[in-house]
Design a protein around this motif. Structure first.
Motif, PDB file in Angstrom:
ATOM      1  N   SER A 264       0.832  -1.198   0.000  1.00  0.00           N
ATOM      2  CA  SER A 264       0.000   0.000   0.000  1.00  0.00           C
ATOM      3  C   SER A 264       0.867   1.249   0.000  1.00  0.00           C
ATOM      4  CB  SER A 264      -0.913   0.018   1.231  1.00  0.00           C
ATOM      5  OG  SER A 264      -1.718  -1.144   1.287  1.00  0.00           O
ATOM      6  N   GLY A 278      -3.763   0.741  -2.773  1.00  0.00           N
ATOM      7  CA  GLY A 278      -3.465  -0.570  -2.213  1.00  0.00           C
ATOM      8  C   GLY A 278      -4.476  -1.000  -1.177  1.00  0.00           C
ATOM      9  N   LYS A 279      -4.005  -1.610  -0.089  1.00  0.00           N
ATOM     10  CA  LYS A 279      -4.883  -2.327   0.832  1.00  0.00           C
ATOM     11  C   LYS A 279      -5.443  -1.456   1.947  1.00  0.00           C
ATOM     12  CE  LYS A 279      -2.279  -6.580  -0.028  1.00  0.00           C
ATOM     13  NZ  LYS A 279      -1.420  -7.640   0.573  1.00  0.00           N
ATOM     14  N   ASP A 412      -7.604  -6.447  -4.856  1.00  0.00           N
ATOM     15  CA  ASP A 412      -6.359  -7.201  -4.875  1.00  0.00           C
ATOM     16  C   ASP A 412      -6.532  -8.558  -5.541  1.00  0.00           C
ATOM     17  OD1 ASP A 412      -3.702  -7.709  -4.344  1.00  0.00           O
ATOM     18  OD2 ASP A 412      -4.113  -8.583  -2.388  1.00  0.00           O
ATOM     19  N   GLY A 438      -5.334  -6.517  -9.828  1.00  0.00           N
ATOM     20  CA  GLY A 438      -5.316  -5.808  -8.563  1.00  0.00           C
ATOM     21  C   GLY A 438      -4.436  -4.576  -8.542  1.00  0.00           C
ATOM     22  N   THR A 439      -3.859  -4.195  -9.686  1.00  0.00           N
ATOM     23  CA  THR A 439      -3.015  -3.008  -9.742  1.00  0.00           C
ATOM     24  C   THR A 439      -3.869  -1.755  -9.922  1.00  0.00           C
ATOM     25  OG1 THR A 439      -1.194  -4.273 -10.710  1.00  0.00           O
ATOM     26  CG2 THR A 439      -1.108  -1.883 -10.939  1.00  0.00           C
TER      27      THR A 439
END
Length: 477
Positions: A264, A278-279, A412, A438-439
């Protein structure tokens, strides 16, 4: 009671030895010299003005394509190219010797990327290093050991990096490089500390700080931490925040911990808004003196305010929010359960209208696009790539001169989706086509004073599909 064994940083004693190392280097010993590897153009970009600053705060050492692309676009204003310098305290032990530059050179808008591996405090005054930094528009601190970076405090290198941000460029880093980019740095010069150890004694000898190095605009009072959820670092960040307040390392009796998870990145723009790629990431606010924080005693601190950021969500560091958080406390060294989630004590409600819109199929053409023109900003669009040929369209409107940033957080590992911004006739104005399921995708666009105010945001299924939702966040300014 057993003996406690802990990981000791490779440079735990380096602060004491750096002067010796520099001396040995100057006298021709086998001490490794600073090394330089340049990729891309051999000539630097020449340009009179830049549009940043922008900063990337990454949870591990890798460059995150989405946030790095957004930072590059913000700095160059969407046109031309720029130069990147990567600073590393040691060379990688396997694989490419320049992994960060490999990633940067794959992104649009990068003219060159130069990796400097610096092994001694004296390297901070290397004239070629500082020339390269001052001629660059973005400086990235690689992962490794932040104690090496802290040793450059007060050197020419510190001033050179600050000059890059001052001219409208940027700085960032991952893991150790994330740590060094906060104004209060947990420097780990005596070794690494766990959450349990830090809560049991917030004045543990392994908890050491460096302050007064980099203090980026709108980011005051912050202590960064990395590998946050994976390595369960919420507890130690709580201890760092309590120490910062108790020791007077921050002003106003408040301190903010910023923990970023692996994979992330937080992109901090020139207006002080941080957007998550990200996450997840967490902002941990301590806004009063700890009830107990002293050497050899367990920490007691009530009612930390914690914000959890998911993909595409933002936190305004310039106008720091007073809503949207949950509470957690530490009593006699024992933290409340469920530190990484909680019921919000106060929710933030948008004003002036609706700020979110979920797609409604069929929205596979411009003619059937979901209408997002009435949303208040920052605005959020959600949907999913329901088939390998799915296309989702949203109609948006921008005023003359408005600069809009669009960040699409792709779930993701779910699918690879590409992002396009089209004009009213369907011509592509900007695009983001990063590879990999997931990008995340992102782009920045500034509307000129001419032409229609209507635009279309298009998400295409490039590879794969699924019901997991993407989230696109649109911000202006």
């Amino acid at each position: 009671m057993g003996t406690r064994f802990r990981h000791v940083s490779p440079v735990s004693t380096a602060v004491a030895l750096l002067t010796l190392a520099a001396t040995l280097t100057s006298t021709g010993s086998a001490q490794a010299a600073a090394t330089r590897v340049r990729s891309g153009s051999s000539s630097d970009v020449s340009r009179t003005s830049w549009q940043g600053p922008a900063f990337t705060m990454n949870g591990d050492g890798k460059i995150i394509p989405g946030s790095m692309s957004a930072a590059i676009d913000a700095i160059r204003g969407g046109t031309g190219s720029l130069d990147v310098v990567v600073l590393a305290g040691s060379a990688p032990t396997s694989g490419s010797t320049t992994p960060e530059c490999d990633a940067a050179m794959a992104l649009p808008g990068v003219n060159s990327c130069t990796t400097w591996t610096l092994t001694a405090a004296a390297d901070g005054n290397n004239s070629q290093v500082n020339s390269d930094i001052r001629n660059a528009e973005f400086v990235y601190f690689a992962g490794g050991d932040q104690c090496r970076y802290a040793a450059w405090k007060g050197s020419a290198l510190e001033a050179s990096v600050e000059s890059v941000a001052a001219k409208g460029g940027g700085s960032g880093g991952g893991s150790a490089g994330h740590h060094i980019n906060s104004p209060v740095v947990y420097d780990a010069c005596k070794g690494s500390v766990t959450s349990a150890e830090a809560l049991a004694n917030p004045y543990d000898s392994y908890i050491t700080f460096t302050t007064g190095m980099f203090d980026w605009a709108n980011y005051s009072g912050v202590i960064n931490d990395s590998h946050f959820t994976t390595r369960d670092r919420m507890g130690r960040t709580m201890a760092f925040v309590a120490r910062a307040i108790k020791d007077g390392r921050t002003s106003g009796g408040k301190a903010w911990g910023v923990g970023v998870e692996e994979g992330s990145s937080l992109l901090l723009d020139k207006n002080g808004t941080a957007t998550l790629y990200g996450k997840e990431a967490f902002v941990v606010l301590g806004d009063h003196q700890p009830e107990q924080a002293s050497s050899g005693k367990p920490l007691t601190f009530s009612d930390y305010k914690i914000w959890r950021l998911g993909p595409g969500q933002t936190y305004d560091f310039k106008n720091r929010p007073t809503c949207g958080y949950y509470h957690r406390s530490v009593t006699n060294g024992v933290a409340d359960p469920n530190l990484y989630t909680g019921t919000l004590q106060s929710t933030c409600s948008p004003t002036g209208g609706t700020s979110t819109l979920a797609e409604t199929e069929a929205n596979d053409t411009r003619a059937t696009a979901d209408d997002a023109t009435a949303l208040t900003y920052p605005a959020t669009l959600t949907g999913s790539m329901k088939s390998t040929s799915d296309r989702d369209y949203f109609r948006v409107a921008f005023a003359a001169g408005e600069r809009v940033t669009i960040v699409c957080a792709i779930p993701d590992g779910a699918y690879d989706a590409d992002l396009y911004l089209l004009d009213s006739s369907g011509s592509t104005l900007a695009r983001s086509v990063n590879d990999g399921a997931g990008t995340d995708e992102s782009l920045t666009f500034t509307r000129t004073a001419t032409g229609s105010s209507t635009y279309y945001l298009e998400l295409d299924a490039y590879q794969g599909s699924g019901s997991s939702a993407y989230t696109c966040t649109l911000t202006k300014g």
